[in-house]
Design a protein around this motif. Structure first.
Motif, PDB file in Angstrom:
ATOM      1  N   ARG A  42       0.822  -1.211   0.000  1.00 27.55           N
ATOM      2  CA  ARG A  42       0.000   0.000   0.000  1.00 27.55           C
ATOM      3  C   ARG A  42       0.856   1.262   0.000  1.00 27.55           C
ATOM      4  O   ARG A  42       0.478   2.279  -0.578  1.00 27.55           O
ATOM      5  CB  ARG A  42      -0.943   0.002   1.194  1.00 27.55           C
ATOM      6  CG  ARG A  42      -2.052  -1.021   1.024  1.00 27.55           C
ATOM      7  CD  ARG A  42      -3.021  -0.989   2.136  1.00 27.55           C
ATOM      8  NE  ARG A  42      -3.920   0.139   1.954  1.00 27.55           N
ATOM      9  CZ  ARG A  42      -5.005   0.328   2.672  1.00 27.55           C
ATOM     10  NH1 ARG A  42      -5.327  -0.524   3.629  1.00 27.55           N
ATOM     11  NH2 ARG A  42      -5.776   1.360   2.460  1.00 27.55           N
ATOM     12  N   SER A  43       2.014   1.197   0.633  1.00 23.28           N
ATOM     13  CA  SER A  43       2.892   2.370   0.681  1.00 23.28           C
ATOM     14  C   SER A  43       3.464   2.709  -0.693  1.00 23.28           C
ATOM     15  O   SER A  43       3.946   3.811  -0.914  1.00 23.28           O
ATOM     16  CB  SER A  43       4.033   2.138   1.667  1.00 23.28           C
ATOM     17  OG  SER A  43       4.830   1.043   1.245  1.00 23.28           O
ATOM     18  N   ALA A  44       3.407   1.778  -1.638  1.00 18.08           N
ATOM     19  CA  ALA A  44       3.928   2.011  -2.989  1.00 18.08           C
ATOM     20  C   ALA A  44       2.912   2.673  -3.911  1.00 18.08           C
ATOM     21  O   ALA A  44       3.221   2.993  -5.050  1.00 18.08           O
ATOM     22  CB  ALA A  44       4.385   0.691  -3.603  1.00 18.08           C
ATOM     23  N   VAL A  45       1.689   2.888  -3.419  1.00 17.63           N
ATOM     24  CA  VAL A  45       0.644   3.493  -4.244  1.00 17.63           C
ATOM     25  C   VAL A  45       0.639   4.993  -4.001  1.00 17.63           C
ATOM     26  O   VAL A  45       0.250   5.451  -2.928  1.00 17.63           O
ATOM     27  CB  VAL A  45      -0.745   2.885  -3.916  1.00 17.63           C
ATOM     28  CG1 VAL A  45      -1.812   3.524  -4.776  1.00 17.63           C
ATOM     29  CG2 VAL A  45      -0.727   1.388  -4.096  1.00 17.63           C
ATOM     30  N   PRO A  46       1.080   5.763  -4.992  1.00 17.17           N
ATOM     31  CA  PRO A  46       1.118   7.221  -4.802  1.00 17.17           C
ATOM     32  C   PRO A  46      -0.286   7.823  -4.888  1.00 17.17           C
ATOM     33  O   PRO A  46      -1.199   7.195  -5.431  1.00 17.17           O
ATOM     34  CB  PRO A  46       1.982   7.692  -5.971  1.00 17.17           C
ATOM     35  CG  PRO A  46       1.738   6.669  -7.040  1.00 17.17           C
ATOM     36  CD  PRO A  46       1.546   5.360  -6.307  1.00 17.17           C
ATOM     37  N   PRO A  47      -0.461   9.033  -4.359  1.00 17.63           N
ATOM     38  CA  PRO A  47      -1.753   9.712  -4.546  1.00 17.63           C
ATOM     39  C   PRO A  47      -2.038   9.842  -6.042  1.00 17.63           C
ATOM     40  O   PRO A  47      -1.128  10.086  -6.840  1.00 17.63           O
ATOM     41  CB  PRO A  47      -1.532  11.082  -3.910  1.00 17.63           C
ATOM     42  CG  PRO A  47      -0.355  10.902  -3.003  1.00 17.63           C
ATOM     43  CD  PRO A  47       0.492   9.827  -3.610  1.00 17.63           C
ATOM     44  N   GLN A  48      -3.280   9.660  -6.407  1.00 20.97           N
ATOM     45  CA  GLN A  48      -3.633   9.673  -7.827  1.00 20.97           C
ATOM     46  C   GLN A  48      -4.048  11.064  -8.288  1.00 20.97           C
ATOM     47  O   GLN A  48      -4.856  11.722  -7.641  1.00 20.97           O
ATOM     48  CB  GLN A  48      -4.757   8.675  -8.097  1.00 20.97           C
ATOM     49  CG  GLN A  48      -4.333   7.241  -7.837  1.00 20.97           C
ATOM     50  CD  GLN A  48      -3.126   6.855  -8.673  1.00 20.97           C
ATOM     51  OE1 GLN A  48      -3.181   6.869  -9.884  1.00 20.97           O
ATOM     52  NE2 GLN A  48      -2.028   6.527  -8.017  1.00 20.97           N
ATOM     53  N   PRO A  49      -3.485  11.499  -9.426  1.00 17.35           N
ATOM     54  CA  PRO A  49      -3.890  12.798  -9.979  1.00 17.35           C
ATOM     55  C   PRO A  49      -5.278  12.695 -10.613  1.00 17.35           C
ATOM     56  O   PRO A  49      -5.815  11.600 -10.782  1.00 17.35           O
ATOM     57  CB  PRO A  49      -2.822  13.064 -11.040  1.00 17.35           C
ATOM     58  CG  PRO A  49      -2.392  11.697 -11.471  1.00 17.35           C
ATOM     59  CD  PRO A  49      -2.488  10.829 -10.243  1.00 17.35           C
ATOM     60  N   ALA A  50      -5.824  13.834 -10.957  1.00 11.94           N
ATOM     61  CA  ALA A  50      -7.115  13.855 -11.659  1.00 11.94           C
ATOM     62  C   ALA A  50      -6.965  13.141 -13.001  1.00 11.94           C
ATOM     63  O   ALA A  50      -5.875  13.076 -13.576  1.00 11.94           O
ATOM     64  CB  ALA A  50      -7.557  15.293 -11.878  1.00 11.94           C
ATOM     65  N   ALA A  51      -8.063  12.598 -13.484  1.00 14.10           N
ATOM     66  CA  ALA A  51      -8.049  11.893 -14.768  1.00 14.10           C
ATOM     67  C   ALA A  51      -7.598  12.830 -15.886  1.00 14.10           C
ATOM     68  O   ALA A  51      -8.048  13.965 -15.977  1.00 14.10           O
ATOM     69  CB  ALA A  51      -9.437  11.353 -15.075  1.00 14.10           C
ATOM     70  N   ASP A  52      -6.688  12.353 -16.715  1.00 14.78           N
ATOM     71  CA  ASP A  52      -6.172  13.111 -17.852  1.00 14.78           C
ATOM     72  C   ASP A  52      -6.166  12.155 -19.045  1.00 14.78           C
ATOM     73  O   ASP A  52      -5.206  11.433 -19.276  1.00 14.78           O
ATOM     74  CB  ASP A  52      -4.764  13.623 -17.543  1.00 14.78           C
ATOM     75  CG  ASP A  52      -4.139  14.403 -18.692  1.00 14.78           C
ATOM     76  OD1 ASP A  52      -4.706  14.412 -19.811  1.00 14.78           O
ATOM     77  OD2 ASP A  52      -3.074  15.001 -18.482  1.00 14.78           O
ATOM     78  N   TYR A  53      -7.269  12.148 -19.798  1.00 12.59           N
ATOM     79  CA  TYR A  53      -7.430  11.174 -20.874  1.00 12.59           C
ATOM     80  C   TYR A  53      -6.479  11.421 -22.038  1.00 12.59           C
ATOM     81  O   TYR A  53      -6.059  10.469 -22.704  1.00 12.59           O
ATOM     82  CB  TYR A  53      -8.881  11.132 -21.333  1.00 12.59           C
ATOM     83  CG  TYR A  53      -9.776  10.663 -20.216  1.00 12.59           C
ATOM     84  CD1 TYR A  53      -9.762   9.329 -19.806  1.00 12.59           C
ATOM     85  CD2 TYR A  53     -10.594  11.544 -19.532  1.00 12.59           C
ATOM     86  CE1 TYR A  53     -10.548   8.887 -18.761  1.00 12.59           C
ATOM     87  CE2 TYR A  53     -11.399  11.110 -18.476  1.00 12.59           C
ATOM     88  CZ  TYR A  53     -11.360   9.789 -18.104  1.00 12.59           C
ATOM     89  OH  TYR A  53     -12.126   9.362 -17.063  1.00 12.59           O
TER      90      TYR A  53
END
Length: 160
Positions: A42-53
């Motif tokens: 779980r520590s390897a999952v960075p915060p996710q940015p907004a969707a950028d298609y």
């Protein structure tokens, strides 16, 4: 799914995310989809940015290839099309028809049977396999008080 854990089914604990879904290198090749069971810290999952298609289409072209940035703890192919998944202690339990069930309506409907697998959450190795005489319902596994409960499509609830 190439930048963050994704899948048909996920299970989590304080330290890891476990999932069953498409292997990232097969996301855009619909006629060659392959699945895997995996674990990621779980520590390897960075915060996710907004969707950028626009970026997604640039970084992950329809022709395949592209970037892969998920650092799997382990990833294994399993001989099931997993329809039910649960984490219980240090084991994952998964149930479903044979892996090629999407290639045959009869297999998908249970003509080739189904299985329940116990898998190590530590390394993904199969610990045990049990045949089932009916298909599990989707997400039909529960664990409580040291027992495993599996709901089958024929209406039964099995306690193990």
């Amino acid at each position: 799914g190439r930048e963050t854990p994704a899948g048909r089914l996920l299970a989590v604990d304080d330290g890891a995310i476990y999932g069953f879904g498409y292997r990232p290198d097969f996301y855009r090749t619909a006629n060659k989809q392959r699945y895997h069971l995996y674990a990621i810290d779980r520590s390897a999952v960075p915060p996710q940015p907004a969707a950028d298609y626009a970026r997604a289409n640039r970084d992950y072209p329809a022709s395949g290839g592209g970037k892969f940035s998920i650092p799997y703890r382990w990833s294994v192919e399993v001989p099931l099309l997993v329809r039910a998944l649960i984490l219980a202690g240090d084991k994952l339990f998964l149930a479903g028809p044979p892996a090629d069930a999407l290639e045959s309506q009869a297999a998908f409907d249970g003509a080739r049977g189904a299985s329940l697998y116990a898998v190590s959450a530590t390394d993904g190795k199969t610990i045990a396999e049990f045949p089932l005489d009916a298909l599990p319902i989707f997400d039909g596994l529960a664990a409580a008080q040291g027992r495993l409960y599996l709901t089958l499509q024929d209406g039964r609830v099995v306690c193990l």
